[in-house]
Design a protein around this motif. Structure first.
Motif, PDB file in Angstrom:
ATOM      1  N   PHE A  66       0.850  -1.187   0.000  1.00 29.21           N
ATOM      2  CA  PHE A  66       0.000   0.000   0.000  1.00 29.21           C
ATOM      3  C   PHE A  66       0.893   1.246   0.000  1.00 29.21           C
ATOM      4  N   PRO A  67       0.317   2.413  -0.318  1.00 27.33           N
ATOM      5  CA  PRO A  67       1.132   3.632  -0.253  1.00 27.33           C
ATOM      6  C   PRO A  67       1.686   3.836   1.161  1.00 27.33           C
ATOM      7  N   ALA A  68       2.850   4.441   1.273  1.00 24.75           N
ATOM      8  CA  ALA A  68       3.442   4.723   2.585  1.00 24.75           C
ATOM      9  C   ALA A  68       2.567   5.687   3.375  1.00 24.75           C
ATOM     10  N   ARG A  69       1.909   6.584   2.641  1.00 26.99           N
ATOM     11  CA  ARG A  69       0.929   7.492   3.250  1.00 26.99           C
ATOM     12  C   ARG A  69       0.023   7.992   2.147  1.00 26.99           C
ATOM     13  N   CYS A  70      -1.265   8.014   2.437  1.00 26.31           N
ATOM     14  CA  CYS A  70      -2.226   8.488   1.448  1.00 26.31           C
ATOM     15  C   CYS A  70      -3.572   8.641   2.150  1.00 26.31           C
ATOM     16  N   SER A  71      -3.989   9.876   2.362  1.00 30.62           N
ATOM     17  CA  SER A  71      -5.248  10.087   3.080  1.00 30.62           C
ATOM     18  C   SER A  71      -6.428   9.498   2.312  1.00 30.62           C
ATOM     19  N   SER A 115      -7.208   0.506  -4.990  1.00 31.86           N
ATOM     20  CA  SER A 115      -6.044   0.465  -5.872  1.00 31.86           C
ATOM     21  C   SER A 115      -6.466   0.350  -7.335  1.00 31.86           C
ATOM     22  N   ARG A 116      -7.613  -0.256  -7.587  1.00 33.06           N
ATOM     23  CA  ARG A 116      -8.074  -0.413  -8.967  1.00 33.06           C
ATOM     24  C   ARG A 116      -8.851   0.808  -9.463  1.00 33.06           C
ATOM     25  N   THR A 117      -9.678   1.388  -8.584  1.00 33.36           N
ATOM     26  CA  THR A 117     -10.519   2.514  -8.990  1.00 33.36           C
ATOM     27  C   THR A 117      -9.840   3.865  -8.734  1.00 33.36           C
ATOM     28  N   ARG A 118      -8.754   3.833  -7.959  1.00 38.47           N
ATOM     29  CA  ARG A 118      -8.018   5.024  -7.557  1.00 38.47           C
ATOM     30  C   ARG A 118      -8.876   5.951  -6.698  1.00 38.47           C
ATOM     31  N   ARG A 119      -9.826   5.325  -5.985  1.00 38.58           N
ATOM     32  CA  ARG A 119     -10.737   6.090  -5.136  1.00 38.58           C
ATOM     33  C   ARG A 119     -11.286   5.185  -4.049  1.00 38.58           C
ATOM     34  N   TRP A 120     -11.392   5.708  -2.829  1.00 38.24           N
ATOM     35  CA  TRP A 120     -11.980   4.953  -1.722  1.00 38.24           C
ATOM     36  C   TRP A 120     -13.497   4.974  -1.890  1.00 38.24           C
ATOM     37  N   PRO A 121     -14.174   3.837  -1.734  1.00 39.67           N
ATOM     38  CA  PRO A 121     -15.642   3.828  -1.884  1.00 39.67           C
ATOM     39  C   PRO A 121     -16.312   4.807  -0.905  1.00 39.67           C
ATOM     40  N   VAL A 122     -17.072   5.740  -1.425  1.00 42.65           N
ATOM     41  CA  VAL A 122     -17.671   6.814  -0.624  1.00 42.65           C
ATOM     42  C   VAL A 122     -18.499   6.263   0.529  1.00 42.65           C
ATOM     43  N   ARG A 123     -19.247   5.232   0.303  1.00 41.87           N
ATOM     44  CA  ARG A 123     -20.114   4.694   1.355  1.00 41.87           C
ATOM     45  C   ARG A 123     -19.347   3.930   2.418  1.00 41.87           C
ATOM     46  N   LEU A 145     -33.898  12.545   7.946  1.00 45.07           N
ATOM     47  CA  LEU A 145     -34.673  13.390   7.033  1.00 45.07           C
ATOM     48  C   LEU A 145     -35.039  12.667   5.737  1.00 45.07           C
ATOM     49  N   GLY A 146     -34.604  11.412   5.606  1.00 47.68           N
ATOM     50  CA  GLY A 146     -34.882  10.660   4.387  1.00 47.68           C
ATOM     51  C   GLY A 146     -34.039  11.106   3.211  1.00 47.68           C
ATOM     52  N   LEU A 147     -32.871  11.675   3.496  1.00 47.38           N
ATOM     53  CA  LEU A 147     -32.006  12.210   2.446  1.00 47.38           C
ATOM     54  C   LEU A 147     -30.667  11.478   2.349  1.00 47.38           C
ATOM     55  N   GLU A 148     -30.616  10.246   2.822  1.00 48.02           N
ATOM     56  CA  GLU A 148     -29.346   9.520   2.850  1.00 48.02           C
ATOM     57  C   GLU A 148     -28.746   9.357   1.447  1.00 48.02           C
ATOM     58  N   GLU A 149     -29.559   8.980   0.479  1.00 44.70           N
ATOM     59  CA  GLU A 149     -29.040   8.796  -0.888  1.00 44.70           C
ATOM     60  C   GLU A 149     -28.528  10.108  -1.458  1.00 44.70           C
ATOM     61  N   GLU A 150     -29.253  11.200  -1.211  1.00 46.57           N
ATOM     62  CA  GLU A 150     -28.806  12.506  -1.691  1.00 46.57           C
ATOM     63  C   GLU A 150     -27.493  12.910  -1.026  1.00 46.57           C
ATOM     64  N   TYR A 151     -27.367  12.601   0.258  1.00 54.29           N
ATOM     65  CA  TYR A 151     -26.138  12.899   0.991  1.00 54.29           C
ATOM     66  C   TYR A 151     -24.949  12.171   0.362  1.00 54.29           C
ATOM     67  N   TYR A 152     -25.121  10.872   0.091  1.00 57.77           N
ATOM     68  CA  TYR A 152     -24.042  10.105  -0.525  1.00 57.77           C
ATOM     69  C   TYR A 152     -23.705  10.629  -1.931  1.00 57.77           C
ATOM     70  N   ARG A 153     -24.728  11.002  -2.682  1.00 57.86           N
ATOM     71  CA  ARG A 153     -24.462  11.540  -4.017  1.00 57.86           C
ATOM     72  C   ARG A 153     -23.681  12.849  -3.931  1.00 57.86           C
ATOM     73  N   MET A 154     -23.985  13.652  -2.918  1.00 57.71           N
ATOM     74  CA  MET A 154     -23.248  14.885  -2.693  1.00 57.71           C
ATOM     75  C   MET A 154     -21.780  14.559  -2.394  1.00 57.71           C
ATOM     76  N   LEU A 155     -21.528  13.541  -1.557  1.00 56.23           N
ATOM     77  CA  LEU A 155     -20.159  13.142  -1.259  1.00 56.23           C
ATOM     78  C   LEU A 155     -19.414  12.633  -2.505  1.00 56.23           C
TER      79      LEU A 155
END
Length: 159
Positions: A66-71, A115-123, A145-155
């Motif tokens: 893994f990377p030595a450091r990578c937020s 490592s494959r997508t070059r992105r940590w899964p948002v969820r 508030l029933g906005l969980e999906e919208e929140y994730y899409r925003m992220l």
């Protein structure tokens, strides 16, 4: 019954981890996790360390797999893994130690995805450090508030 976090970690070692060496404050070993529907396994040499009642984990030789450091990949500045919000603290029962191993296993699986997508899964992500509490509170508010999906899409970058 032991209450030392590292002793509890040692008592709950899962089948996918092989311990090589244990001292008063560290456990060295190898993790090998089968990947469902994937080619190969996740195999990594790990150092699990106990300090001031907290457990941390890193590659035995930082930066090998893994990377030595990578937020973005949840590998901190010192090479330790961020496996969950405050995951290394409060390990005072066998159940808490078992949960810690589960978080580590999930972290290692997600490293393969990242490592494959070059992105940590948002969820699967929580903000680092003190921001984590605010992130979790915002997620809970969005759920209420029933906005969980919208929140994730925003992220994920949507307006």
């Amino acid at each position: 019954m032991p209450t030392d976090p590292l002793e509890l970690i040692c008592q709950t070692i899962p089948a996918w981890f092989s311990a090589h060496q244990t001292t008063a404050n560290k456990l060295e070993g190898a993790g090998k996790i089968a990947v469902a529907f994937g080619a190969g396994d996740v195999a990594v040499e790990l150092l699990i360390h106990s300090s001031s009642g907290k457990i941390s984990v890193s590659e035995l030789s930082v930066g090998t797999l893994f990377p030595a450091r990578c937020s973005e990949r949840h590998v901190q500045w010192d090479g330790t893994f961020c496996i969950g919000y405050q995951a290394g603290g409060g390990i005072s029962t066998l159940d808490a130690a078992t949960v810690w191993w589960g978080l580590l296993e999930q972290f290692l699986r997600l490293q393969r995805v990242a490592s494959r997508t070059r992105r940590w899964p948002v969820r699967q992500a929580v903000a680092h450090g003190a921001a984590g509490a605010h992130h979790l509170a915002a997620l809970q508010a969005a759920r209420e508030l029933g906005l969980e999906e919208e929140y994730y899409r925003m992220l994920e970058g949507e307006p």
